[in-house]
Design an enzyme around this catalytic site. Structure first.
Site, PDB file in Angstrom:
ATOM      1  N   GLY A 142       0.892  -0.617   0.193  1.00 15.11           N
ATOM      2  CA  GLY A 142      -0.131  -0.256  -0.071  1.00 15.11           C
ATOM      3  C   GLY A 142       1.018   1.456   0.086  1.00 15.11           C
ATOM      4  O   GLY A 142       1.845   1.293   0.321  1.00 15.11           O
ATOM      5  N   CYS A 143       0.653   2.219  -0.461  1.00 16.04           N
ATOM      6  CA  CYS A 143       1.319   4.062  -0.487  1.00 16.04           C
ATOM      7  C   CYS A 143       1.807   4.556   1.260  1.00 16.04           C
ATOM      8  O   CYS A 143       3.221   5.017   1.179  1.00 16.04           O
ATOM      9  CB  CYS A 143       0.098   4.627  -1.066  1.00 16.04           C
ATOM     10  N   TYR A 144       1.085   3.795   2.210  1.00 11.51           N
ATOM     11  CA  TYR A 144       1.043   4.572   3.039  1.00 11.51           C
ATOM     12  C   TYR A 144       2.245   3.529   3.864  1.00 11.51           C
ATOM     13  O   TYR A 144       3.184   3.527   4.276  1.00 11.51           O
ATOM     14  CB  TYR A 144      -0.065   4.868   3.781  1.00 11.51           C
ATOM     15  N   ALA A 147       5.700   4.327   2.258  1.00  8.83           N
ATOM     16  CA  ALA A 147       6.240   5.493   3.432  1.00  8.83           C
ATOM     17  C   ALA A 147       7.042   4.844   3.993  1.00  8.83           C
ATOM     18  O   ALA A 147       8.008   5.629   4.680  1.00  8.83           O
ATOM     19  CB  ALA A 147       5.073   6.832   2.813  1.00  8.83           C
TER      20      ALA A 147
END
Lengths: 336, 336, 336, 336
Positions: A142-144, A147
Site C-alpha cells: 500500500g502507499c502508506y 512510505a
C-alpha cells in the site's frame, strides 16, 4: 513480454498503463474494467497516450505478466486462475500483502484463496529483493506502508528506537481512488486538511507486519492518516523514542548506508517535500533527533500513485522478469 | 471606542481590519504600515470593504485600543509608548507571550522591554479569562499554540496523559505571512506537503509554557509543523501516552465538560476538517483512544488567521473592554 | 551529442534539464545560472534526478547544442558567441521569435543582434518543420503563442474565419516564472482567477506574426491572458466570426486533416482539459460552431512548461540534429 | 420575520443559511432537504454555526419569507402553494428567471406554473430595484448572469457597443453544486482548467433576456463557461465591438456613473481578482478599450455563492421586506 492490467479504470490501474508507455519490454496487450467494459481506453481516458487504442474487456487472458488493480477480495478471485495458468502477477490490491489469513480476515473479510498467501512475496524491493527475484506472485505494498516502512526501516533494523512508533501520514486525494463521494468532492476537500480513519486504518497491520520483520520482534504502530488538498503525493512523519543517545548526523549516516545502492530511495539533509517525488518513483527520506535527544523524527515522501502503487508494481515486475529493476522507471519528477 | 492597527499590511493586521468591519463598538481610526506608508488602504488592498478609506501612517496614536501586528522585537518597541500613554494593547506578535525573558531571548533575541512581560496576560480566553478581564496588555497566542493548547489542555488538566506530548501540525500557507520567498511561491508549494523547522520552531516554548501551567508541572512538547497547500486553516494531531485506562466516550465527555460554556470551542464526535473553521472564530476538537488503549489522540482545527490571530485578538479586546466576548465575531464559516 | 543549458535555475531551464534525463542522444554536460552559480544543481534542486551532479557555472561552452532559457535581451547576448562558434541553439526566450526588429524593440527594447533575426526560425514544428530542418538557430515559441497558433491555425489556413480573432487564455502560475512577487505568492493567487496585462501582453505580436503568415494576410488578435490557481497547464479559448456557413463536424474534420500526422497534436470530439496535457508534450484541440452559426469557437490545451517551453525546445532540437522528432518526448501525462 | 429555506442541503441553500446567521431581522425557523430529511442540520453540517439546531423536514410551512434552493422544476412546484398562501418567495433556482414560458421549456422542460412567470421579478437589484420593491416572488439570477449582466449592462445601456457580445466565464467548482460526478471529483478537476457546455449553457437565454432589456433591442451572447480549480469565485471577461471611438478612461467614467450609488458594485482601475469577492456580496468591475480601439473588454468578479446566489437572495429579500438593502450583508471578503 505481453502484459495485461486488471481494472485499468481505477487510478492505480490507469497509472500503471500510463507508465508502461515508456517501458521497452512490457507491451500492454489487454486491459479489463468493470463499469466501462466494452468501451475503448481512449473513450474513457481521452488523454491516453500513444496511437494504439485498446478495448476494455471484462477479463484479461493469462499473458506473461498481469498487473491487478482490483479492489481487495475481487483481486484474489480474478488473479487465481491466471496465476494457476502460469502468469506472473503483481497485485496492487491488499489481497497478497498480509501473510496471516486471520489478520487479513479481521480487516478485509475472509480471503478467497488463503493457500496462495504463502506463495506471495511482499513487494518492497528495498527490503525483499532476494525473495522477489524468485517470486511469481507479488503483493504490491500500500502507499502508506511503502512510505512508512522505508522511513522507519533503517532505525528499526539498527535497533536504535523503541518498538512503538507513531506515524502521522498526509496523503493527496487520489489515494482515495476514482470513486465518487463527498470525501473526494472538490468543493468539500479543497482548502481543507483533516484526519480520518481515527478508529483504525487497514494499512496498519501491513505496516506492523513489515516493521516487525525488520525489527526482529513485534512493532506496534499508531498510524494516523490525513487528507491534504492535492491530487498526488504523500508524506509520513514518524516519531519513536530512542533507545540510546544519538545525533542527527549519526542517524543520517545510518540511513545513507542502508540505502546507498538503492535506485529509488534518496536520503537528504533536510526535510523533503512531497512535490519532489511527483510523477517519479523516488522516495526521499530525512531523519533527525529532537532537541531533547529523546526521539527520532523520520520523514518520507513518495508519489502515492508511483512508488506508492504503479511505479513500484513495475519495479517488482522488472525483478520478477529478470530485467533491470529501474527499466522504464527513470522518469523525472514533475516540478513545479 | 477608537481603535488602531499597527502593521495593517501583513496578513494578521489585514485580517483584523477586515473583521473589525462588522464590530459594532470598535471603530478603526488609524493604521500603520511599513513599506506601504503614505498610500491609502484601498490602494494597497482594492478589496478593502466599507466606503471609508484610511491613509497608512508610519505610526498610530494612543487611541483607546491598539492591535499590534508587527514582527517580534519591533512590536514591543512600538507598543511600549502607547501602553505607557494609556492605550489597551493586544499584541499579535510573539513579544508578550513568553513570561520568561530568558526563554524569549533564546528564541527571538533580547527583549527590548522585559519589565513589561509581567504586566502582559497570555490571551487564550478559554484558559485565562479571569486574568484577561483585569489586563491592559495582552500577548495574543500564536496560531499553532492556540490549536495545540486548546486540543491538549483538557487531557493535561485532568491528568490523564503523560507530560510528554507529540504535536504534528499542518498549516495553510498564509501562516507564513505576506512576505515573499520560494517557500510561499505558488508553484513551489502547490501540490506539496512538507515538514519544516525540524530543528525547532519558535512556537514550541509558548506551547510548553502554557501546557505546563495547565498540567501543573513541566510538559515537554515534540512540536512538528508542516506546510499544506491551502491559503488558510490549520490542524493539529496530538499524541500522548495515557496514564490510566480510559475510553473514547470518557475522553469526549471530559472534553465536553471542559468547554461546555465556550462560545468558540466545539467538541465533535468525529475528526474535524480545517475547512469547518474557515473564516470563523471556532475551534473544533475531537479526541479518541487508540486501538491498543495506550495513547490519547486529540485533533483540533482552527482558521490560523481568525482564532489563530485576528479573531482571537478581537475576542481578547472584547474582554479587555468589558464587552460581550463574542461581539463582532459571530461570522459563519465559509463553506465550501 | 553534448548539450548545455543557459539559466537552468528558471522553470523553463529546469524543465528542459528534467526532460533531458530521458533523452537517449542528448547528454547534458554543462549548465549556467545567475544567482546560484557555484552551487551544484542538486544543492539548488534536491529533486534533481539521476546520479550525476553538475556545477552551475556563469557561462556554458560552445557544445553541440545549447538550450537558452535566459530572460529576453540577456539571451541574445549570451547566445551570439556560441552560435558564432558553431553550436546549434534553441532559444526559449523571446529574442528570436519576432522577425521584425522594430516590433521587437517596441515590446522588449532594442535587440542586441538584430542581424541574427533573419537566421532564426520560429520553432513551431507543426507549421515550420521544413525550415527548422535547415536551421541552426531557433526561436522557441512562447507558451501562449504555441497554444493559440495551433488552435487557430487550421481555421485561418483554410480561410473559414475573419482575420480578427479573440483569444481568452488561462495559464497556471508557473508561467509567471520562478521569480518572487505578490502575483506568484500562494496565498494571494490561490482560490483566485484574474485577468492581467489588460493593456497588452508581449505575446500578442508573436501570435499576430504567425497567424498572419498562416492566413496570408494580416491577422489582428485581441489576446487576453488570465491567471488560474494551478501550477502548470494552459487553455486558450478562441473566438472568430465565420466567413461562410459551416458546421462543427466539418470544422473538426478540417482540423483532423491538418494535424493527421502530427505526433504532438490531437483533435478531440469535446472540450479538452488542461490536465490531459500535464507533463506531456501533447496539445489537445477541439473546435465547434456556436448555436447561431456565426462564430468559430476553438479550444486548445498544453502544458505551458512542456509543449509551451521545454518539450517543444527538445522537439525543435531533435529536428535540428536530424533525430526522430519525438525522441525522448513520449512521456505520458500525469493524470490525475 | 420568520424565514424558511427549501433544500438547505445544496450549496445555495446552505450558504443562505450560513449568511442568515448574521441577519438581524430574518430568523430561520424551518428548513427542508431531500435525501437528508429527518436529520438535524448539524448532523449533516458539523460546522453549522450558532447554538440552535434545526430538523430537516420534507417541506417547509408558509412563513413570512421563503428561500427556495431546489432544482428547477421542483422549485416552482414547491413554491406555488407557499406563494398562494401569502409567503414572500425568493427562488434561487431557474424557475422564475425567464419571462417567456417557451424559452423556459426549450432549456428546462415544461414549466409547471407558467401563469406565475408574469408575477415574478428578476432579482438583480442594480437593474430592477423599483420592480422588486413591489414584488412578492423573485427569480434570483444565476451566478453567470449576475456577473455578465452587471459587467456588460452599462455599456449596453449607453449604446457604446454592438449587440453581439462574447462572454468567456470562469467559475469555481462549487458552481457545479454538491452533487457527485467525475466533473467535481477533486483529483479530476484539481490542476485543471477546461471549457464545458460548448453546445450551449442554460444561463445563455437568461443573459440574453436581461441584456436585451437593458439595450432596448435584442442582444446575442456567445457565452462560454470554464471550470477553474478553486472552490468559490467567478470571473467573466466580456468582449464586444465598439460602435464609436472611445477610451478606457471614458468607459470607466461611464461605469462609475452607472454604479455610483450601488452598495455591492465597485468599479476599479485595473483588472480585479475573483478572490477580492470571496465570501462577500461585492461585484468588482473593470473595463478597458483594446489597443486598436475596436473593442470593449469588460471584466467582472463575484463570489458565485454570495452575489451569485445566497447573498443576492438576501439582498432581494431585504428589498421585498422593506428593509435596508444591505442588512446582514456587510461581511468583509475572506482574503487571503
Amino acid at each position: 513480454l505481453q502484459v495485461a492490467i486488471q481494472n485499468v479504470t481505477g487510478y492505480a490501474g490507469l497509472t500503471t498503463a500510463l507508465l508502461l508507455q515508456q517501458h521497452p519490454e512490457f507491451h500492454l496487450v489487454a486491459v479489463s474494467g468493470r463499469s466501462e467494459a466494452g468501451k475503448t481506453v481512449r473513450e474513457v481516458f481521452p488523454y491516453w497516450p500513444g496511437w494504439e487504442d485498446l478495448r476494455i474487456e471484462t477479463e484479461v487472458p493469462a499473458v506473461d505478466l498481469v498487473f491487478s488493480a482490483l479492489p481487495h477480495g475481487a483481486a484474489a478471485a480474478a488473479i487465481e486462475p491466471l496465476y494457476r495458468a502460469g502468469s506472473k502477477v503483481v497485485d496492487i490490491s491488499a489481497d497478497f500483502r498480509l501473510r496471516d489469513a486471520e489478520v487479513y480476515e479481521h480487516w478485509y473479510g475472509r480471503h478467497p484463496f488463503p493457500e496462495l498467501l504463502e506463495e506471495a512475496v511482499y513487494g518492497l524491493p528495498e527490503w525483499h529483493r532476494a525473495a522477489l527475484s524468485q517470486a511469481r506472485l507479488v503483493g504490491n505494498p500500500g502507499c502508506y506502508p511503502t512510505a512508512s516502512i522505508l522511513t522507519l526501516g533503517p532505525a528499526l533494523a539498527a535497533g536504535i528506537i523503541e518498538h512503538e512508533v507513531i506515524i502521522d501520514a498526509k496523503s493527496g486525494v487520489s489515494g482515495a481512488g476514482r470513486g465518487l463521494s463527498l470525501g473526494t468532492h472538490f468543493s468539500e476537500v479543497n482548502e481543507a486538511v483533516a484526519p480520518y480513519a481515527v478508529s483504525g486504518h487497514r494499512h496498519t497491520p501491513e505496516i506492523e507486519q513489515e516493521l516487525s520483520l525488520i525489527a526482529g520482534k513485534p512493532v506496534v504502530a499508531l498510524f494516523m492518516p490525513h487528507l491534504v488538498p492535492m491530487s498526488r503525493g504523500m508524506e509520513v512523519s514518524c516519531y519513536a523514542r530512542l533507545r540510546q543517545p544519538t545525533t542527527t548526523p549519526e542517524v543520517l549516516d545510518l540511513y545513507r548506508r542502508q540505502y546507498a545502492d538503492e535506485p529509488f530511495v534518496r536520503v537528504v539533509d533536510g526535510p523533503p517535500s512531497s512535490k519532489w517525488s511527483s510523477g517519479a518513483n523516488t522516495c526521499y527520506i530525512h531523519a533527525a533527533v529532537n532537541r531533547q535527544g529523546t526521539h527520532l523524527m523520520a520523514f518520507g515522501v513518495i508519489d502515492n500513485l508511483v512508488k506508492g502503487a504503479a511505479g513500484q508494481a513495475i519495479q517488482n515486475a522488472n525483478i520478477l522478469c529478470g530485467l533491470s529493476e529501474s527499466m522504464g522507471l527513470m522518469m523525472p519528477p514533475i516540478f513545479p
